[in-house]
Design a protein around this motif. Structure first.
Motif, PDB file in Angstrom:
ATOM      1  N   LEU A   1       2.050  11.330   6.694  1.00 45.67           N
ATOM      2  CA  LEU A   1       2.878  10.737   5.676  1.00 45.67           C
ATOM      3  C   LEU A   1       3.132  12.652   5.291  1.00 45.67           C
ATOM      4  O   LEU A   1       3.126  13.267   5.538  1.00 45.67           O
ATOM      5  N   VAL A   2       4.518  11.799   5.064  1.00 43.43           N
ATOM      6  CA  VAL A   2       5.404  12.234   4.336  1.00 43.43           C
ATOM      7  C   VAL A   2       5.792  12.119   2.705  1.00 43.43           C
ATOM      8  O   VAL A   2       6.284  11.596   2.379  1.00 43.43           O
ATOM      9  N   ILE A   3       5.882  13.499   1.826  1.00 46.32           N
ATOM     10  CA  ILE A   3       5.877  13.215   0.509  1.00 46.32           C
ATOM     11  C   ILE A   3       6.838  14.156   0.169  1.00 46.32           C
ATOM     12  O   ILE A   3       7.141  15.079   0.646  1.00 46.32           O
ATOM     13  N   PHE A   4       8.134  13.117  -0.811  1.00 43.93           N
ATOM     14  CA  PHE A   4       9.013  13.841  -0.929  1.00 43.93           C
ATOM     15  C   PHE A   4       9.279  14.283  -2.865  1.00 43.93           C
ATOM     16  O   PHE A   4       9.702  14.997  -2.795  1.00 43.93           O
ATOM     17  N   ASP A   5       8.990  13.562  -3.267  1.00 41.59           N
ATOM     18  CA  ASP A   5       8.300  14.452  -4.518  1.00 41.59           C
ATOM     19  C   ASP A   5       7.597  12.722  -5.088  1.00 41.59           C
ATOM     20  O   ASP A   5       6.504  12.277  -4.628  1.00 41.59           O
ATOM     21  N   GLU A   6       7.024  12.529  -6.393  1.00 46.06           N
ATOM     22  CA  GLU A   6       6.210  11.899  -6.983  1.00 46.06           C
ATOM     23  C   GLU A   6       6.434  10.840  -7.043  1.00 46.06           C
ATOM     24  O   GLU A   6       5.174   9.718  -6.889  1.00 46.06           O
ATOM     25  N   ASP A   7       7.751  10.439  -6.491  1.00 52.15           N
ATOM     26  CA  ASP A   7       7.323   9.058  -6.577  1.00 52.15           C
ATOM     27  C   ASP A   7       8.109   7.827  -5.256  1.00 52.15           C
ATOM     28  O   ASP A   7       8.136   6.643  -4.731  1.00 52.15           O
ATOM     29  N   VAL A   8       8.008   8.653  -3.939  1.00 56.65           N
ATOM     30  CA  VAL A   8       8.442   8.391  -2.870  1.00 56.65           C
ATOM     31  C   VAL A   8       8.002   8.735  -1.250  1.00 56.65           C
ATOM     32  O   VAL A   8       7.402  10.319  -1.700  1.00 56.65           O
ATOM     33  N   PHE A   9       7.556   8.606  -0.725  1.00 54.01           N
ATOM     34  CA  PHE A   9       6.992   9.273   0.561  1.00 54.01           C
ATOM     35  C   PHE A   9       7.122   7.695   1.119  1.00 54.01           C
ATOM     36  O   PHE A   9       7.833   7.127   1.210  1.00 54.01           O
ATOM     37  N   ALA A  10       6.936   8.591   2.908  1.00 58.04           N
ATOM     38  CA  ALA A  10       7.391   7.897   3.828  1.00 58.04           C
ATOM     39  C   ALA A  10       6.373   7.710   5.282  1.00 58.04           C
ATOM     40  O   ALA A  10       5.007   8.776   4.859  1.00 58.04           O
ATOM     41  N   PHE A  11       5.946   7.253   5.882  1.00 59.63           N
ATOM     42  CA  PHE A  11       4.580   6.835   6.944  1.00 59.63           C
ATOM     43  C   PHE A  11       4.814   6.891   8.251  1.00 59.63           C
ATOM     44  O   PHE A  11       6.215   5.119   8.492  1.00 59.63           O
ATOM     45  N   LEU A  12       4.564   7.846   8.936  1.00 55.05           N
ATOM     46  CA  LEU A  12       5.441   7.500  10.770  1.00 55.05           C
ATOM     47  C   LEU A  12       4.934   7.101  11.549  1.00 55.05           C
ATOM     48  O   LEU A  12       2.920   7.840  11.355  1.00 55.05           O
ATOM     49  N   TRP A  13       5.039   5.957  12.028  1.00 47.85           N
ATOM     50  CA  TRP A  13       4.043   5.150  12.397  1.00 47.85           C
ATOM     51  C   TRP A  13       4.437   5.341  14.151  1.00 47.85           C
ATOM     52  O   TRP A  13       5.560   4.883  14.721  1.00 47.85           O
ATOM     53  N   MET A  14       4.146   6.645  14.668  1.00 50.76           N
ATOM     54  CA  MET A  14       3.950   6.815  16.313  1.00 50.76           C
ATOM     55  C   MET A  14       4.192   5.587  17.472  1.00 50.76           C
ATOM     56  O   MET A  14       4.821   5.418  18.031  1.00 50.76           O
ATOM     57  N   GLU A  15       3.183   4.943  17.237  1.00 52.58           N
ATOM     58  CA  GLU A  15       2.623   4.017  18.368  1.00 52.58           C
ATOM     59  C   GLU A  15       4.020   2.920  17.956  1.00 52.58           C
ATOM     60  O   GLU A  15       4.046   2.481  19.043  1.00 52.58           O
ATOM     61  N   LEU A  16       4.503   2.935  16.726  1.00 54.71           N
ATOM     62  CA  LEU A  16       5.735   1.735  16.366  1.00 54.71           C
ATOM     63  C   LEU A  16       6.738   2.205  16.816  1.00 54.71           C
ATOM     64  O   LEU A  16       7.581   1.363  16.120  1.00 54.71           O
ATOM     65  N   GLY A  17       7.337   4.093  16.410  1.00 50.46           N
ATOM     66  CA  GLY A  17       8.528   4.250  16.673  1.00 50.46           C
ATOM     67  C   GLY A  17       9.043   3.332  15.598  1.00 50.46           C
ATOM     68  O   GLY A  17      10.649   3.421  15.712  1.00 50.46           O
ATOM     69  N   SER A  18       8.462   3.477  14.292  1.00 51.80           N
ATOM     70  CA  SER A  18       9.587   3.791  12.914  1.00 51.80           C
ATOM     71  C   SER A  18       8.410   4.211  12.077  1.00 51.80           C
ATOM     72  O   SER A  18       7.746   4.670  11.918  1.00 51.80           O
ATOM     73  N   LEU A  19       9.841   4.732  10.557  1.00 50.56           N
ATOM     74  CA  LEU A  19       9.568   5.193  10.068  1.00 50.56           C
ATOM     75  C   LEU A  19       9.425   4.368   8.203  1.00 50.56           C
ATOM     76  O   LEU A  19      10.636   3.737   7.995  1.00 50.56           O
ATOM     77  N   SER A  20       8.153   4.295   7.716  1.00 48.15           N
ATOM     78  CA  SER A  20       8.358   3.173   6.687  1.00 48.15           C
ATOM     79  C   SER A  20       8.933   3.957   5.376  1.00 48.15           C
ATOM     80  O   SER A  20       8.321   5.205   5.483  1.00 48.15           O
ATOM     81  N   VAL A  21       9.111   3.523   4.302  1.00 50.43           N
ATOM     82  CA  VAL A  21       9.219   4.327   3.266  1.00 50.43           C
ATOM     83  C   VAL A  21       8.736   3.555   2.101  1.00 50.43           C
ATOM     84  O   VAL A  21       8.969   2.550   2.448  1.00 50.43           O
ATOM     85  N   TYR A  22       8.315   4.304   0.962  1.00 49.83           N
ATOM     86  CA  TYR A  22       7.309   3.894  -0.298  1.00 49.83           C
ATOM     87  C   TYR A  22       8.245   3.828  -1.750  1.00 49.83           C
ATOM     88  O   TYR A  22       8.313   5.497  -1.338  1.00 49.83           O
ATOM     89  N   SER A  23       8.278   3.380  -2.204  1.00 46.83           N
ATOM     90  CA  SER A  23       8.734   4.119  -3.416  1.00 46.83           C
ATOM     91  C   SER A  23       7.845   3.321  -4.764  1.00 46.83           C
ATOM     92  O   SER A  23       6.920   2.514  -5.070  1.00 46.83           O
ATOM     93  N   ARG A  24       7.536   4.823  -5.749  1.00 44.40           N
ATOM     94  CA  ARG A  24       6.401   3.400  -6.525  1.00 44.40           C
ATOM     95  C   ARG A  24       6.958   2.593  -7.454  1.00 44.40           C
ATOM     96  O   ARG A  24       7.871   2.563  -7.985  1.00 44.40           O
ATOM     97  N   ALA A  25       6.314   1.818  -7.604  1.00 43.62           N
ATOM     98  CA  ALA A  25       5.909   0.486  -8.698  1.00 43.62           C
ATOM     99  C   ALA A  25       5.246   0.942 -10.182  1.00 43.62           C
ATOM    100  O   ALA A  25       4.061   0.926  -9.842  1.00 43.62           O
ATOM    101  N   ASP A  26       6.150   1.279 -10.874  1.00 39.41           N
ATOM    102  CA  ASP A  26       6.600   1.533 -12.706  1.00 39.41           C
ATOM    103  C   ASP A  26       6.917   0.306 -13.009  1.00 39.41           C
ATOM    104  O   ASP A  26       6.556   0.633 -14.369  1.00 39.41           O
ATOM    105  N   ASP A  27       7.399  -0.642 -12.742  1.00 41.80           N
ATOM    106  CA  ASP A  27       8.225  -1.643 -13.612  1.00 41.80           C
ATOM    107  C   ASP A  27       7.353  -2.851 -13.723  1.00 41.80           C
ATOM    108  O   ASP A  27       8.308  -4.349 -14.253  1.00 41.80           O
ATOM    109  N   PHE A  28       6.112  -2.942 -13.648  1.00 40.71           N
ATOM    110  CA  PHE A  28       5.204  -3.994 -13.289  1.00 40.71           C
ATOM    111  C   PHE A  28       4.257  -3.541 -15.509  1.00 40.71           C
ATOM    112  O   PHE A  28       3.538  -4.476 -15.383  1.00 40.71           O
ATOM    113  N   LEU A  29       4.796  -2.197 -15.832  1.00 43.16           N
ATOM    114  CA  LEU A  29       3.898  -2.139 -16.979  1.00 43.16           C
ATOM    115  C   LEU A  29       4.848  -3.019 -18.357  1.00 43.16           C
ATOM    116  O   LEU A  29       5.469  -3.464 -18.067  1.00 43.16           O
TER     117      LEU A  29
END
Length: 398
Positions: free
Chosen positions: A370-398
């Motif tokens: 797990l790699v954290i960049f700021d309060e709203d963004v992190f990435a997940f390095l899947w070593m077996e899959l050889g890929s880097l997924s990225v995640y962004s906070r979902a706050d537009d449901f409020l």
């Protein structure tokens, strides 16, 4: 002194301490309480206290009518819900807007645009018509509003809906046209413009599955999550990239020294409700650029043990780079959109990710970072899959 001699504003204050059911009972006891029970201020207080519904949400509607005819019967549907669609799940937001309860499905943006807002699709609404009658209408399809039944579940955390006129859902009599329209909404391009092979097969499976839930679906409440102190990233909902399955929604929660990412929406490999991510907060990592050169370098460090010594604090900022040969699932694009440097991160931790074959067969947990960049963004390095997924906070449901 009798109640009838008390000022109206005092009687209103007295009634405000009662439950709505008791207010209705009290207004039948005498004229004074009846008059007090008709005061708008009282029902404003009830709507706010019971369901956090404000003047801005009610609009020009009568607070008393809205409570007694809508909120009293359907107020339990307000909030954020997980849709119980096999494998795929989904997110439903139910809010009061302009004197109506509106239920809106929140669909993830097109892959890999996790920084974009949810796509919105209104599913049903509950309102009071011009004659003072409660209307509960399905909003799907082009046939106009039509009747839908809302049923309570086994607990207050569940409910389900059943459309009474599902034939009105179809926008086109041609099934191929309907599927092509759905593809355009799902991936942003017509099927004839580059959607093929494995991706097309995944889309067909998803389309056929969700069609079964168009007229009947159940929902489970997503409990509100409070902010926490002394955590690397605040909990909440995030949109993440999952390769051929597109963008999915996960909910981050903490349990002891573990950070969990549970799928709110999923896919046939790893369905909604499964823990996609488990992060070991007691295993922080610090890697220099050379150690991140390629996947073999990271795996070698993993075997040798690269966690920080116990008691040593991680730096506030550390180098980050995408290892050679790793598939970037939207990281660089997200950083450009959010103006985030791509060469440094805030924190890094060892964790595991859940992988499986179609049908959740042969599921296993595989080493990840797990790699954290700021309060709203992190990435997940899947070593077996050889890929880097990225995640962004979902706050537009409020």
């Amino acid at each position: 002194m009798s109640f009838s001699s008390l000022p109206l504003e005092v009687l209103v204050q007295v009634l405000s301490y009662l439950t709505p059911t008791d207010i209705v009972k009290a207004n039948r006891t005498c004229k004074s309480f009846y008059s007090a029970s008709r005061v708008t201020k009282l029902w404003k207080t009830v709507c706010d206290k019971e369901h956090n519904v404000t003047v801005e949400q009610i609009g020009s509607s009568s607070f008393e009518d809205f409570y007694t005819k809508v909120l009293h019967h359907y107020g339990q549907t307000l909030g954020l819900w997980q849709m119980q669609i096999e494998h795929y799940g989904g997110l439903l937001s139910v809010k009061v807007v302009n004197g109506e309860i509106i239920a809106t499905q929140l669909l993830p943006p097109i892959d890999p645009e996790v920084w974009m807002p949810f796509k919105r699709k209104d599913l049903f609404k509950i309102s009071v018509d011009s004659e003072g009658k409660t209307e509960v209408n399905c909003l799907q399809g082009s046939g106009g509003p039509h009747k839908i039944e809302i049923m309570k579940g086994n607990s207050s955390n569940q409910f389900s809906v059943q459309c009474k006129q599902p034939e009105k859902h179809s926008k086109s009599k041609n099934r191929e046209e309907k599927f092509a329209s759905w593809i355009r909404d799902e991936v942003g391009i017509p099927p004839e413009h580059g959607v093929q092979g494995y991706q097309m097969e995944l889309l067909k499976i998803k389309y056929l599955s969700i069609q079964q839930y168009e007229s009947s679906c159940s929902f489970t409440c997503l409990q509100p999550i409070n902010s926490l102190s002394n955590v690397p990233i605040q909990p909440g909902l995030f949109k993440g990239t999952y390769g051929g399955h597109g963008v999915e929604v996960i909910q981050l929660t903490y349990e002891g020294n573990r950070l969990h990412g549970t799928k709110v929406s999923g896919d046939p490999n790893v369905p909604a409700g499964k823990r996609s991510i488990i992060v070991h907060l007691d295993e922080p990592l610090v890697l220099n650029r050379e150690q991140q050169r390629d996947l073999n370098s990271i795996k070698q460090l993993q075997n040798e043990g690269c966690s920080l010594p116990e008691g040593q604090e991680a730096p506030a900022r550390q180098p980050f780079s995408i290892p050679f040969g790793i598939e970037d699932r939207g990281f660089v694009q997200l950083c450009e959109q959010k103006d985030i440097p791509t060469d440094f991160c805030r924190a890094r931790y060892f964790g595991t990710g859940l992988i499986a074959m179609h049908g959740f067969r042969n599921s296993s947990r595989t080493d990840c970072h797990l790699v954290i960049f700021d309060e709203d963004v992190f990435a997940f390095l899947w070593m077996e899959l050889g890929s880097l997924s990225v995640y962004s906070r979902a706050d537009d449901f409020l």
